[in-house]
Design an enzyme around this catalytic site. Sequence first.
Site, PDB file in Angstrom:
ATOM      1  N   THR A  52       0.838  -1.196   0.000  1.00 26.91           N
ATOM      2  CA  THR A  52       0.000   0.000   0.000  1.00 26.91           C
ATOM      3  C   THR A  52       0.878   1.255   0.000  1.00 26.91           C
ATOM      4  OG1 THR A  52      -1.695  -1.225   1.174  1.00 26.91           O
ATOM      5  CG2 THR A  52      -1.893   1.153   1.216  1.00 26.91           C
ATOM      6  N   ASP A 245      -5.345  -1.365  -5.244  1.00 21.06           N
ATOM      7  CA  ASP A 245      -4.822  -2.055  -4.047  1.00 21.06           C
ATOM      8  C   ASP A 245      -5.648  -3.329  -3.826  1.00 21.06           C
ATOM      9  OD1 ASP A 245      -3.298  -2.581  -1.834  1.00 21.06           O
ATOM     10  OD2 ASP A 245      -3.953  -0.844  -0.654  1.00 21.06           O
ATOM     11  N   GLN A 276      -3.590 -13.489   0.746  1.00 15.88           N
ATOM     12  CA  GLN A 276      -4.602 -12.737   1.493  1.00 15.88           C
ATOM     13  C   GLN A 276      -5.926 -12.659   0.743  1.00 15.88           C
ATOM     14  OE1 GLN A 276      -3.242  -9.237   3.893  1.00 15.88           O
ATOM     15  NE2 GLN A 276      -1.413  -9.440   2.647  1.00 15.88           N
TER      16      GLN A 276
HETATM   17  P1  ATP Z   1      -0.982  -5.642   3.738  1.00 11.10           P
HETATM   18  O1  ATP Z   1      -0.652  -6.835   2.915  1.00 11.10           O
HETATM   19  O2  ATP Z   1      -1.348  -6.018   5.115  1.00 11.10           O
HETATM   20  O3  ATP Z   1      -1.966  -4.739   3.067  1.00 11.10           O
HETATM   21  P2  ATP Z   1       1.125  -3.943   2.799  1.00 11.10           P
HETATM   22  O4  ATP Z   1       2.018  -4.807   1.991  1.00 11.10           O
HETATM   23  O5  ATP Z   1       0.178  -3.083   2.084  1.00 11.10           O
HETATM   24  O6  ATP Z   1       0.380  -4.817   3.893  1.00 11.10           O
HETATM   25  P3  ATP Z   1       1.925  -1.545   4.131  1.00 11.10           P
HETATM   26  O7  ATP Z   1       0.713  -1.394   4.946  1.00 11.10           O
HETATM   27  O8  ATP Z   1       2.131  -0.707   2.948  1.00 11.10           O
HETATM   28  O9  ATP Z   1       2.067  -3.085   3.718  1.00 11.10           O
HETATM   29  O10 ATP Z   1       3.219  -1.426   5.044  1.00 11.10           O
HETATM   30  C1  ATP Z   1       3.316  -2.085   6.295  1.00 11.10           C
HETATM   31  C2  ATP Z   1       4.036  -1.206   7.284  1.00 11.10           C
HETATM   32  O11 ATP Z   1       5.408  -1.138   6.955  1.00 11.10           O
HETATM   33  C3  ATP Z   1       3.530   0.212   7.310  1.00 11.10           C
HETATM   34  O12 ATP Z   1       3.570   0.693   8.621  1.00 11.10           O
HETATM   35  C4  ATP Z   1       4.531   0.930   6.428  1.00 11.10           C
HETATM   36  O13 ATP Z   1       4.583   2.303   6.732  1.00 11.10           O
HETATM   37  C5  ATP Z   1       5.815   0.220   6.778  1.00 11.10           C
HETATM   38  N1  ATP Z   1       6.825   0.244   5.690  1.00 11.10           N
HETATM   39  C6  ATP Z   1       6.670  -0.192   4.432  1.00 11.10           C
HETATM   40  N2  ATP Z   1       7.807  -0.036   3.726  1.00 11.10           N
HETATM   41  C7  ATP Z   1       8.709   0.507   4.547  1.00 11.10           C
HETATM   42  C8  ATP Z   1      10.082   0.924   4.414  1.00 11.10           C
HETATM   43  N3  ATP Z   1      10.750   0.788   3.285  1.00 11.10           N
HETATM   44  N4  ATP Z   1      10.680   1.444   5.497  1.00 11.10           N
HETATM   45  C9  ATP Z   1      10.014   1.576   6.663  1.00 11.10           C
HETATM   46  N5  ATP Z   1       8.743   1.209   6.852  1.00 11.10           N
HETATM   47  C10 ATP Z   1       8.084   0.694   5.811  1.00 11.10           C
HETATM   48 MG    MG Z   2      -1.921  -2.979   2.102  1.00  5.91          MG
END
Ligand code: ATP
Ligand code: MG
Length: 748
Positions: A52, A245, A276
């Site tokens: 995301t 997304d 998921q």
């Molecule tokens: P989900 O599959 O549950 O939707 P996602 O893949 O969309 O998860 P995000 O929600 O985008 O993951 O990110 C998870 C967490 O990790 C968030 O708090 C995000 O801010 C943090 N995060 C992602 N990438 C980085 C990075 N490169 N450095 C630091 N924090 C990060």
């Molecule tokens: Mg996400």
Amino acid sequence: MSQFPPTPDSDPNADLDPASALINLLNDAQREAVCAPLGNRLILAGAGSGKTRVLIYRMAWLMQIERISPYSMLAVTFTNKAANEMRARLMKLLRTAENSGQPRISAYDLWVGTFHGLAHRLLRQHWQEAGLLENFQIIDSEDQSRIVRKVMKALELDEKNWPPKQAQWFINQCKDEARRPHDLDNYDDVFERTMKQVYKNYQETCERNGLVDFAELLLRVHELWVQNPHILADYQRRFQHILVDEFQDTNTIQYLWLQQLAGAQAHVFAVGDDDQSIYGWRGAKVTNLHHFQQDFPEVQLTKLEQNYRSTGTILEAANRLIGNNPGRLGKNLWTDGEEGLPISLYRAFNEYDEARFIVERVQSWADEGGSLKECAILYRSNAQSRVLEEALLSARLPYRVYGGLRFFERAEIKDAMAYLQLLANEDNDSAFERVVNTPTRGIGDRTVEIVRQEARRNGISMWRAAGQVIVSGELTTRAANALRKFQEMILQLRENTGSLPLHELTEQVLENSGLRAQLKKKNTEKDQTRLENLDELVNATKHYTDESLDSDGLSPLQTFLSKTVLDTGEESSHSGENGVQLMTLHSAKGLEFPLIFLCGLEEKLFPHSMSLQDENGLEEERRLCYVGITRAMRQLYISYAEVRRLHGQENYTRPSRFIHEIPAELLEEIRLRSSNQAVYQAPKAPAFAMDSGAGKFRVGQRVMHPKFGEGVILNSEGSGATERVEVHFGHQGSKWLVLVYANLQAVE
Ligand code: ATP
Ligand code: MG
């Protein structure tokens, strides 16, 4: 969830230009995706790996570096909450851009929303071409079910043999697959033939009444575009950049929609995780991840494997659990963060004990300075929330429930809303039927039936039919008068719709209809709450004024009616914004919390009994469990109850197989001997049903004691002559008893 670069004063990259600051917050793989040249791209990655975040940064990148106007971007997220957050972030960025001389853009110009929200917007703009009434209304699943029931009754189908739920499911499934009744076969099978008939009649009713259900929103847009290529071409020209997304949960019609809109030219940036995919039961097709790579030209694939959300232990548990599913696309998540605490496992003797345990833990979290909104309690089924809510209430801990019986699904609110719906569209038969005699005003079932028949005979709405039967002489004078008075009351209210602000109009509805007076008269404690809810409704309408409108020329009333339906499952009563968050596992998708309680991990509850019939169902439940575990950032509690009363029946349960699928060394079992003394045990495999008393008794068993009455066995120790059991006896609390003396009888 902080997905965006921090504000400059707290930003370690403050001295960098905005674009560099942006990419400094990404790892190599993320950066590659965010900064990629224009084209189609699929980000396939596990939970918490930043999908995301990458999607939002990509939008920022497109605006800042590629100089792409936000006008030409369309972003689809899964919930309104996520959409609102994304819009707010983008607006912030845009304000910075404005300062450097770029044209002003309002939030309304950004097309960021859910599939349903975006479809609604399109249909409002093109209602005529889409063959809808201008004042069409969206109905939720409960309204849909009422209409299906009515249609089935008119076809003389007995509910016992023809469950309306099944018909509702059939209709939605057809719509999700873009099939109208005339697209269906001429079935030989009587079931399918009947379902087809119900679908046909249901749809005719909706058309006549100007009603649009959720699945219809999407199908209607799809048809609008098929039948009006020039409209589609306009949108294709405009939306050159489409970002999606949670792509794994798109269904057939949503996928078709994306294909249509993208055409040959747009660039689609899709992110998803096959592990998921949790909406198979609602028609989501995880295979869309494969199709995307074939159907769209030159799709570049990015995989992200580093997790930034959870501790090593939580991540390992999630990886091991999901490893039991065959046929995955295969990703292995890792983290360079700390290992963290073990996962706590609590075996409660019933659901009250489970709730008490959770509340105790939440309390200690708060005592140690943690914030309540950092805690989320996740469950498989909405019915589980009541006991948890009671426990939180008695501990005076604020909380917020997502989904479940939403504010707008409460009977008194539905009544008031039905009046408003009727003011907006007199042909809405569902609304008419709901309020014509609520509160009672002498319009009996017979009168309503006569109106209904008149409507059916002439193919007109009940409102119009009522006007005809008042003068036709079919009714008794008393009934005709009562009906006339009702119509006059509505007409008088309607006259005020244009001139009064929405909240004053709502106030008038509550007064003139007698809804308020009726509750005041009865004045029980429940009625008091209902009155407060009605006040809350008036409050809610205050935000909808002419000035606040940024929409397609809709009146405040229309905007309000649409928005409340579209926000389904995400809204709740307004209190507890900063409280403990309660929600189903399904609605926790995409979110993250430092402290997570996964409760009710029992066979038949989770995995749900409905899913146990086939492997696909079980695998989807496992993915749901994976979603649950991966919501946790720092600490995860898993609990199950040995006895649970659900849907009015008390059952002995078995712990969920998912607990066994988490390696024992990652778990720490917690046993409470009394309400305030926690006993921590060394990590070991969870101990489940124990035999004692030569097989006569086991933990969880109900027993009868001559003095204390009925109780449940919590624990056992020793064997033979020294064997003792701890029994919980309702008000009397827990007691240890030596079996050879206690004279316990098993209760069947
Ligand atoms: P989900 O599959 O549950 O939707 P996602 O893949 O969309 O998860 P995000 O929600 O985008 O993951 O990110 C998870 C967490 O990790 C968030 O708090 C995000 O801010 C943090 N995060 C992602 N990438 C980085 C990075 N490169 N450095 C630091 N924090 C990060
Ligand atoms: Mg996400």
